[in-house]
Write a protein that holds these residues in place. Structure first.
Motif, PDB file in Angstrom:
ATOM      1  N   ASP A  85       0.828  -1.196   0.000  1.00  0.00           N
ATOM      2  CA  ASP A  85       0.000   0.000   0.000  1.00  0.00           C
ATOM      3  C   ASP A  85       0.867   1.251   0.000  1.00  0.00           C
ATOM      4  OD1 ASP A  85       1.000  -0.353   2.496  1.00  0.00           O
ATOM      5  OD2 ASP A  85      -0.767   0.444   3.520  1.00  0.00           O
ATOM      6  N   MET A  86       0.218   2.325  -0.312  1.00  0.00           N
ATOM      7  CA  MET A  86       0.892   3.612  -0.414  1.00  0.00           C
ATOM      8  C   MET A  86       0.242   4.483   0.660  1.00  0.00           C
ATOM      9  SD  MET A  86       2.836   5.291  -2.704  1.00  0.00           S
ATOM     10  CE  MET A  86       2.997   6.924  -3.392  1.00  0.00           C
ATOM     11  N   PRO A  87       1.024   5.261   1.416  1.00  0.00           N
ATOM     12  CA  PRO A  87       0.383   6.133   2.406  1.00  0.00           C
ATOM     13  C   PRO A  87      -0.722   6.970   1.741  1.00  0.00           C
ATOM     14  CG  PRO A  87       2.766   6.229   2.614  1.00  0.00           C
ATOM     15  CD  PRO A  87       2.475   5.439   1.375  1.00  0.00           C
ATOM     16  N   GLU A  88      -1.915   6.887   2.266  1.00  0.00           N
ATOM     17  CA  GLU A  88      -3.061   7.551   1.631  1.00  0.00           C
ATOM     18  C   GLU A  88      -2.844   9.062   1.524  1.00  0.00           C
ATOM     19  OE1 GLU A  88      -5.369   5.930   0.098  1.00  0.00           O
ATOM     20  OE2 GLU A  88      -6.389   7.777  -0.524  1.00  0.00           O
ATOM     21  N   ASP A  89      -2.226   9.631   2.563  1.00  0.00           N
ATOM     22  CA  ASP A  89      -2.027  11.094   2.498  1.00  0.00           C
ATOM     23  C   ASP A  89      -1.078  11.470   1.363  1.00  0.00           C
ATOM     24  OD1 ASP A  89       0.110   9.891   3.898  1.00  0.00           O
ATOM     25  OD2 ASP A  89       0.588  11.764   4.929  1.00  0.00           O
ATOM     26  N   LEU A  90      -0.143  10.563   1.023  1.00  0.00           N
ATOM     27  CA  LEU A  90       0.763  10.846  -0.093  1.00  0.00           C
ATOM     28  C   LEU A  90       0.025  10.740  -1.428  1.00  0.00           C
ATOM     29  CD1 LEU A  90       3.580  11.525  -1.159  1.00  0.00           C
ATOM     30  CD2 LEU A  90       4.195   9.115  -0.954  1.00  0.00           C
ATOM     31  N   VAL A  91      -0.852   9.728  -1.525  1.00  0.00           N
ATOM     32  CA  VAL A  91      -1.670   9.589  -2.749  1.00  0.00           C
ATOM     33  C   VAL A  91      -2.468  10.874  -2.951  1.00  0.00           C
ATOM     34  CG1 VAL A  91      -3.559   8.317  -3.847  1.00  0.00           C
ATOM     35  CG2 VAL A  91      -1.867   7.078  -2.462  1.00  0.00           C
ATOM     36  N   GLN A  92      -3.125  11.318  -1.877  1.00  0.00           N
ATOM     37  CA  GLN A  92      -3.977  12.506  -1.988  1.00  0.00           C
ATOM     38  C   GLN A  92      -3.150  13.762  -2.265  1.00  0.00           C
ATOM     39  OE1 GLN A  92      -7.118  12.178  -2.402  1.00  0.00           O
ATOM     40  NE2 GLN A  92      -6.995   9.988  -1.914  1.00  0.00           N
ATOM     41  N   ALA A  93      -1.956  13.823  -1.683  1.00  0.00           N
ATOM     42  CA  ALA A  93      -1.087  14.993  -1.905  1.00  0.00           C
ATOM     43  C   ALA A  93      -0.667  15.082  -3.369  1.00  0.00           C
ATOM     44  CB  ALA A  93       0.146  14.903  -1.012  1.00  0.00           C
ATOM     45  N   ILE A  94      -0.384  13.918  -3.971  1.00  0.00           N
ATOM     46  CA  ILE A  94       0.024  13.919  -5.387  1.00  0.00           C
ATOM     47  C   ILE A  94      -1.152  14.336  -6.265  1.00  0.00           C
ATOM     48  CG2 ILE A  94       0.871  12.512  -7.311  1.00  0.00           C
ATOM     49  CD1 ILE A  94       2.294  10.731  -5.173  1.00  0.00           C
ATOM     50  N   LEU A  95      -2.336  13.771  -5.958  1.00  0.00           N
ATOM     51  CA  LEU A  95      -3.530  14.118  -6.763  1.00  0.00           C
ATOM     52  C   LEU A  95      -3.862  15.606  -6.624  1.00  0.00           C
ATOM     53  CD1 LEU A  95      -5.729  10.951  -6.035  1.00  0.00           C
ATOM     54  CD2 LEU A  95      -4.588  11.547  -8.192  1.00  0.00           C
ATOM     55  N   ALA A  97      -1.748  18.003  -5.877  1.00  0.00           N
ATOM     56  CA  ALA A  97      -0.704  18.771  -6.565  1.00  0.00           C
ATOM     57  C   ALA A  97      -0.945  18.750  -8.066  1.00  0.00           C
ATOM     58  CB  ALA A  97       0.664  18.195  -6.229  1.00  0.00           C
ATOM     59  N   LYS A  98      -1.399  17.613  -8.554  1.00  0.00           N
ATOM     60  CA  LYS A  98      -1.690  17.501  -9.991  1.00  0.00           C
ATOM     61  C   LYS A  98      -2.839  18.428 -10.383  1.00  0.00           C
ATOM     62  CE  LYS A  98      -4.123  15.525 -13.461  1.00  0.00           C
ATOM     63  NZ  LYS A  98      -5.554  15.436 -13.670  1.00  0.00           N
ATOM     64  N   GLU A  99      -3.861  18.505  -9.526  1.00  0.00           N
ATOM     65  CA  GLU A  99      -5.006  19.363  -9.804  1.00  0.00           C
ATOM     66  C   GLU A  99      -4.597  20.831  -9.860  1.00  0.00           C
ATOM     67  OE1 GLU A  99      -8.077  18.684 -10.751  1.00  0.00           O
ATOM     68  OE2 GLU A  99      -7.355  16.615 -10.818  1.00  0.00           O
ATOM     69  N   GLU A 101      -1.734  21.885 -10.854  1.00  0.00           N
ATOM     70  CA  GLU A 101      -0.812  22.135 -11.974  1.00  0.00           C
ATOM     71  C   GLU A 101      -1.594  22.754 -13.121  1.00  0.00           C
ATOM     72  OE1 GLU A 101       2.609  20.689 -13.027  1.00  0.00           O
ATOM     73  OE2 GLU A 101       2.885  21.140 -10.910  1.00  0.00           O
TER      74      GLU A 101
END
Lengths: 106, 190
Positions: A85-95, A97-99, A101
């Motif tokens: 699994d991937m830390p959920e807060d990191l997944v959300q942080a990337i998404l 940040a992408k939004e 951009e």
């Protein structure tokens, strides 16, 4: 150092200076290429000749190889499985940040 | 898996790519950076780069391989930005020779098969810690070449240097790692 061993090492040092022979110090320069398989046929023969007469280098080579293998296999399963699994807060942080951009063109 | 499905051009594909490949990418970043906060920053940066440069993904490699390279480049960028550690030498860790050019080598006990040795938690921890002890210029080459699986030429390209430099550093890093691991096999103190 044991006197006999000292004489032996001197002899080994002299042997290394003979044609087609290496000292341990010279042998060291060939180790990486030996493992990479990039020694020429002549270099390979000289390298192996040294191994026949030098137990210290033979032991060194085995230990070097074992150390490389330990490193190479350290992170491989099943010894060190990658967490699934991937830390959920990191997944959300990337998404997020992408939004934020700016949209790129096609 | 069809790699084109992973191309993160939209949010759904990006999220899928994060969940599928993220753990492995985070593991790579942690190994290279040795710092959780930097590793997370690296992975985030890499995914955003992958997103903005997704048109450059030409399908010649798998998406995972392409992403892995972006993570490595991002980690190397972060390492370059960091203040470099003052200790970049391998003093006392390289092979030793006497005045005759003869090797000074302790006795090793290497009887157990590799798989068996790796089952030992102490061994794994010691190998891990020993790699971490290497100065960055050697540690990174060892990680990229021996653990991340890049070729010598690829490592040279990633580090913007030449093959001869990579080979020298790789050999020294391996020799130093061997020296650091000696207590495991010679019965000395770890």
């Amino acid at each position: 150092m044991n006197p006999d061993r000292g004489v032996l090492r001197k002899l080994k040092g002299l042997l290394g200076k003979m044609p087609m022979m290496l000292t341990c110090q010279e042998f060291e320069d060939f180790v990486l290429d030996y493992f990479e398989g990039t020694l020429t046929a002549k270099e390979n023969a000289i390298f192996k000749m040294h191994l026949l007469v030098c137990t210290d280098c033979k032991r060194y080579l085995a230990a070097y190889k074992r150390s490389v293998e330990l490193g190479q296999n350290l992170f491989k399963e099943p010894n060190s499985p990658v967490p699934d699994d991937m830390p959920e807060d990191l997944v959300q942080a990337i998404l997020a940040a992408k939004e934020s951009e700016p949209e790129l063109g096609p | 898996m069809d790699d084109t499905e992973n191309n993160p051009r939209d949010s759904t594909a990006l999220e899928q790519a994060i969940r599928e490949h993220g753990p492995a990418m985070l593991a790579v970043a942690r190994r290279l950076l040795r710092n959780e906060e930097d590793a997370r920053e690296c992975v985030q940066d890499a995914y955003l780069r992958a997103f903005t440069k997704s048109d450059q993904f030409d399908g010649r490699s798998t998406f995972r391989t392409w992403l892995h390279r972006i993570v490595v480049n991002s980690a190397l960028g972060l390492l370059r930005k960091r203040k470099r550690s003052a200790v970049q030498t391998l003093d006392g860790l390289l092979p030793e020779f006497d005045a005759n050019g003869c090797r000074i080598e302790p006795m090793w006990q290497i009887d157990e098969p590799l798989e068996k040795v790796l089952e030992n938690r102490l061994v794994r921890d010691t190998v891990h810690q020993s790699i971490d002890k290497l100065p960055d210029i050697y540690r990174i080459v060892l990680l990229l070449r021996d653990i991340e699986g890049y070729s010598t030429e690829e490592v040279a390209q990633l580090l913007d240097t030449n093959v001869a430099v990579v080979k020298t550093r790789l050999h020294r890093a391996r020799a130093a790692l061997k020296r650091l691991l000696e207590p495991l096999w010679t019965g000395g103190e770890i």
